[in-house]
Design a protein around this motif. Structure first.
Motif, short mmCIF file in Angstrom:
data_model
loop_
_atom_site.label_atom_id
_atom_site.label_comp_id
_atom_site.label_asym_id
_atom_site.label_seq_id
_atom_site.Cartn_x
_atom_site.Cartn_y
_atom_site.Cartn_z
N GLN A 29 0.83 -1.20 0.00
CA GLN A 29 0.00 0.00 0.00
C GLN A 29 0.86 1.25 0.00
OE1 GLN A 29 -2.27 -1.10 3.52
NE2 GLN A 29 -4.16 -1.17 2.33
N ALA A 30 1.93 1.24 0.79
CA ALA A 30 2.82 2.40 0.85
C ALA A 30 3.47 2.64 -0.51
CB ALA A 30 3.89 2.17 1.91
N GLN A 31 3.97 1.59 -1.13
CA GLN A 31 4.63 1.72 -2.42
C GLN A 31 3.65 2.17 -3.50
OE1 GLN A 31 7.85 -1.84 -1.49
NE2 GLN A 31 6.86 -1.81 -3.46
N ASP A 32 2.44 1.60 -3.51
CA ASP A 32 1.46 1.98 -4.53
C ASP A 32 1.06 3.44 -4.39
OD1 ASP A 32 1.51 -0.59 -5.48
OD2 ASP A 32 -0.39 -1.21 -4.56
N GLU A 33 0.84 3.88 -3.16
CA GLU A 33 0.43 5.27 -2.95
C GLU A 33 1.56 6.23 -3.30
OE1 GLU A 33 -2.17 8.30 -2.29
OE2 GLU A 33 -2.64 6.15 -2.31
N LEU A 34 2.78 5.87 -2.95
CA LEU A 34 3.92 6.73 -3.29
C LEU A 34 4.13 6.77 -4.79
CD1 LEU A 34 6.19 8.53 -2.45
CD2 LEU A 34 7.58 6.51 -1.91
N PHE A 35 3.94 5.64 -5.46
CA PHE A 35 4.04 5.60 -6.92
C PHE A 35 3.05 6.59 -7.54
CE2 PHE A 35 2.18 4.03 -10.88
CZ PHE A 35 3.30 3.90 -11.69
N GLU A 36 1.79 6.55 -7.09
CA GLU A 36 0.77 7.46 -7.64
C GLU A 36 1.12 8.91 -7.34
OE1 GLU A 36 -1.53 6.62 -9.61
OE2 GLU A 36 -1.47 4.44 -9.39
N THR A 37 1.68 9.16 -6.16
CA THR A 37 2.08 10.52 -5.78
C THR A 37 3.17 11.04 -6.70
OG1 THR A 37 1.50 10.14 -3.46
CG2 THR A 37 3.05 11.93 -3.91
N ILE A 38 4.15 10.18 -7.01
CA ILE A 38 5.25 10.59 -7.87
C ILE A 38 4.76 10.88 -9.29
CG2 ILE A 38 7.41 9.81 -8.93
CD1 ILE A 38 7.88 8.16 -6.35
N VAL A 39 3.94 9.98 -9.84
CA VAL A 39 3.43 10.17 -11.20
C VAL A 39 2.61 11.45 -11.30
CG1 VAL A 39 1.86 9.23 -12.93
CG2 VAL A 39 3.47 7.72 -11.75
N ALA A 40 1.76 11.71 -10.30
CA ALA A 40 0.95 12.93 -10.30
C ALA A 40 1.82 14.17 -10.17
CB ALA A 40 -0.05 12.87 -9.15
N MET A 41 2.87 14.10 -9.35
CA MET A 41 3.78 15.22 -9.18
C MET A 41 4.47 15.55 -10.49
SD MET A 41 7.33 15.88 -8.75
CE MET A 41 8.04 14.37 -8.12
N VAL A 42 4.91 14.56 -11.22
CA VAL A 42 5.56 14.79 -12.52
C VAL A 42 4.59 15.43 -13.50
CG1 VAL A 42 6.66 13.70 -14.49
CG2 VAL A 42 7.24 12.94 -12.17
N ALA A 43 3.36 14.93 -13.53
CA ALA A 43 2.36 15.44 -14.47
C ALA A 43 2.02 16.90 -14.21
CB ALA A 43 1.11 14.59 -14.40
N ARG A 44 2.10 17.34 -12.95
CA ARG A 44 1.77 18.73 -12.62
C ARG A 44 2.84 19.71 -13.08
NH1 ARG A 44 0.46 16.55 -7.60
NH2 ARG A 44 2.33 17.45 -6.67
N ASN A 45 4.04 19.22 -13.36
CA ASN A 45 5.13 20.13 -13.73
C ASN A 45 5.08 20.45 -15.22
OD1 ASN A 45 7.41 20.55 -11.44
ND2 ASN A 45 6.26 18.67 -11.09
N ALA A 46 4.03 21.16 -15.59
CA ALA A 46 3.83 21.55 -17.00
C ALA A 46 4.46 22.90 -17.25
CB ALA A 46 2.35 21.58 -17.30
#
Length: 202
Positions: free
Chosen positions: A185-202
């Motif tokens: 659960q920790a790894q999955d949530e952190l994975f989603e956090t990282i992907v979302a963080m990258v996507a926001r850097n437009a």
């Protein structure tokens, strides 16, 4: 005349090299924290647990702060080594790199069990030690920036996003270490956090 009951001469103890002694002391320190908590981590107590004299421990670490710094450096080196090797072996995709960062961070914390949160809390109580922690955090975030920037729309990652990612990584990892959530659960949530963080850097 010698009696058959005379004790045999003691076998001389093998002298450890400085590196071997340092390894022994660090292992004993991790065990001490695991069993009794960070509050019990005094140099005299460590000497007792390791079966050495106090001067030996003081020679290696100088102060309790020096011991805490050595423990944190070891933790950080393990984390950096694990993540670097996995990034080099993985695919050059956002999903692969986000998964590597998430897995490396969580697994490294879990490998130290409940000990590392106590060490990090102790580091925060000293300006000198907090500076060491911040330096390693900055290096970790820079490694993440280099790994993830190629996949950001603007080809760069803002510092605020990296700090948010680090905060999430610490909170999720410690929750997993204490059993509040699973490692997956920790790894999955952190994975989603990282992907979302990258996507926001437009």
């Amino acid at each position: 005349m010698s009696s058959t009951h005379d004790p045999a001469p003691a076998t001389p103890r093998r002298r450890l090299s400085r590196a071997q002694r340092n390894r022994q002391l660090l292992d004993a320190a991790w065990r001490l924290i695991r069993m009794e908590g960070t509050e019990a981590l005094a140099l005299g107590r460590l000497a007792e647990k390791a079966g050495v004299t106090k001067p030996v421990v003081y020679d290696h670490f100088g102060t309790r702060a020096g011991l805490l710094a050595a423990l944190y450096r070891e933790y950080d080196a393990n984390q950096t080594s694990l993540m670097t090797a996995a990034l080099q072996a993985g695919e050059a995709t956002l999903a692969s790199r986000a998964a590597v960062i998430a897995s490396a961070y969580v697994q490294c914390v879990l490998s130290q069990g409940r000990e590392i949160p106590g060490v990090i809390a102790a580091l925060a109580g000293s300006p000198e030690l907090d500076k060491i922690k911040r330096e390693y955090e900055t290096a970790f975030m820079q490694a993440c920036r280099e790994a993830l920037s190629p996949f950001a729309p603007a080809r760069k990652i803002a510092s605020a996003g990296l700090w948010a990612m680090l905060g999430a990584a610490e909170a999720l990892s410690y929750a997993a270490a204490t059993g509040a959530i699973s490692a997956a659960q920790a790894q999955d949530e952190l994975f989603e956090t990282i992907v979302a963080m990258v996507a926001r850097n437009a």
